[in-house]
Scaffold this motif. Sequence first.
Motif, PDB file in Angstrom:
ATOM      1  N   ARG A   1      35.697  44.573  36.812  1.00 19.26           N
ATOM      2  CA  ARG A   1      36.581  44.986  36.118  1.00 19.26           C
ATOM      3  C   ARG A   1      37.701  43.998  35.654  1.00 19.26           C
ATOM      4  O   ARG A   1      38.870  44.107  35.348  1.00 19.26           O
ATOM      5  CB  ARG A   1      37.401  46.296  36.779  1.00 19.26           C
ATOM      6  CG  ARG A   1      36.481  47.310  37.628  1.00 19.26           C
ATOM      7  CD  ARG A   1      37.486  48.520  38.028  1.00 19.26           C
ATOM      8  NE  ARG A   1      36.482  49.421  38.710  1.00 19.26           N
ATOM      9  CZ  ARG A   1      36.069  50.338  37.865  1.00 19.26           C
ATOM     10  NH1 ARG A   1      36.258  50.463  36.644  1.00 19.26           N
ATOM     11  NH2 ARG A   1      35.162  51.281  38.387  1.00 19.26           N
ATOM     12  N   ARG A   2      37.055  42.957  35.072  1.00 24.57           N
ATOM     13  CA  ARG A   2      37.768  41.993  34.350  1.00 24.57           C
ATOM     14  C   ARG A   2      37.371  41.621  33.051  1.00 24.57           C
ATOM     15  O   ARG A   2      37.662  40.677  32.422  1.00 24.57           O
ATOM     16  CB  ARG A   2      37.610  40.687  35.172  1.00 24.57           C
ATOM     17  CG  ARG A   2      38.010  40.819  36.726  1.00 24.57           C
ATOM     18  CD  ARG A   2      39.464  41.025  36.962  1.00 24.57           C
ATOM     19  NE  ARG A   2      40.125  39.708  36.481  1.00 24.57           N
ATOM     20  CZ  ARG A   2      40.373  38.845  37.013  1.00 24.57           C
ATOM     21  NH1 ARG A   2      39.977  38.609  38.393  1.00 24.57           N
ATOM     22  NH2 ARG A   2      41.359  37.707  36.467  1.00 24.57           N
TER      23      ARG A   2
ATOM     24  N   LEU B   1      41.398  34.491  34.806  1.00 23.22           N
ATOM     25  CA  LEU B   1      40.007  33.994  34.995  1.00 23.22           C
ATOM     26  C   LEU B   1      39.889  32.626  34.237  1.00 23.22           C
ATOM     27  O   LEU B   1      40.410  32.455  32.973  1.00 23.22           O
ATOM     28  CB  LEU B   1      38.914  34.714  34.512  1.00 23.22           C
ATOM     29  CG  LEU B   1      38.429  35.971  35.160  1.00 23.22           C
ATOM     30  CD1 LEU B   1      37.465  36.950  34.528  1.00 23.22           C
ATOM     31  CD2 LEU B   1      38.088  35.813  36.602  1.00 23.22           C
TER      32      LEU B   1
ATOM     33  N   TYR C   1      34.477  39.779  40.579  1.00 26.17           N
ATOM     34  CA  TYR C   1      34.897  39.618  39.355  1.00 26.17           C
ATOM     35  C   TYR C   1      34.760  41.007  38.313  1.00 26.17           C
ATOM     36  O   TYR C   1      35.043  40.964  37.386  1.00 26.17           O
ATOM     37  CB  TYR C   1      34.022  38.569  38.501  1.00 26.17           C
ATOM     38  CG  TYR C   1      34.244  37.276  39.485  1.00 26.17           C
ATOM     39  CD1 TYR C   1      35.571  36.525  39.187  1.00 26.17           C
ATOM     40  CD2 TYR C   1      33.292  36.664  40.080  1.00 26.17           C
ATOM     41  CE1 TYR C   1      35.506  35.317  39.818  1.00 26.17           C
ATOM     42  CE2 TYR C   1      33.404  35.406  40.623  1.00 26.17           C
ATOM     43  CZ  TYR C   1      34.628  34.882  40.668  1.00 26.17           C
ATOM     44  OH  TYR C   1      34.660  33.522  41.076  1.00 26.17           O
TER      45      TYR C   1
ATOM     46  N   SER D   1      42.121  38.540  42.324  1.00 23.26           N
ATOM     47  CA  SER D   1      41.716  39.652  41.429  1.00 23.26           C
ATOM     48  C   SER D   1      42.608  39.690  40.297  1.00 23.26           C
ATOM     49  O   SER D   1      42.328  40.100  39.145  1.00 23.26           O
ATOM     50  CB  SER D   1      41.548  40.798  42.317  1.00 23.26           C
ATOM     51  OG  SER D   1      42.925  41.287  42.611  1.00 23.26           O
TER      52      SER D   1
END
Length: 242
Positions: free
Chosen positions: A169-170, A9, A167, A5
């Motif tokens: 809250r990215r 990314l 994925y 988390s």
Amino acid sequence: MAIPSLAPLPPIAILPATTPDFYAIAALEGRAFEHDEVCTVAYGPNRHSHANLLHREKTLGSQPKEKGARNIVTKAVLIGQDGKEEIVGAAGWSFHLGREDGTAEEEKGSEEGGKGEELENGSGGWGEGANVKLCEDVFLGAEKIIVGSTEGRNFAKLNTLVVSPEYQRRGIGKMLIEDGLKEADRMGLQAVLGASKEGLGLYKKLGFKEVEVMEIKVWEYEGGEGMGLDTHAIMHRPAKTV
């Protein structure tokens, strides 16, 4: 392709979704809303079945009958170091044109009784084992308010927004919405949507304001015994010119 988390990314691309993508997006919706009480009751215990995923696949690829309207589905694709692609989010929009010059009146679509959402769900079908009463009260009820908030003018509507639980809250949801809003702004359209309480903050940051908040007493519906009160906010963003 599991990403911790807090890890950066890999590159993400927002691309048009096509027919081969729709089953995967349907399955992604099921995972993302697994613990949502309204979805649990609305779509029933068989919501993850192959038949229901095929049903949702079909509706994602359908087009509205309202003249001057079209649906667009986009996907957020994560590209790993090995070059493999993974769909980690999706957004579905409908663009309703021709309402201001009267051409849309030939096909009533979403104008009468919230039929736009009904059409999106396959000619009135909500899927095998769905709670029709809850679907009509919430989804068709929201559609009536949404259409009313547009005051007879052309509009863009966010029908669905989903991000893989791994994925969230990215920033992926924001990317998907902004991509759709760019198209709405290019066409000079107001934008409308129905929001869960979890999405209110993001939508407000993007210029949406609440029109009306629906209260859903989930426990009053079959299958919702012991569940709580949920809310569904109808939100509106004025047209912008670019």
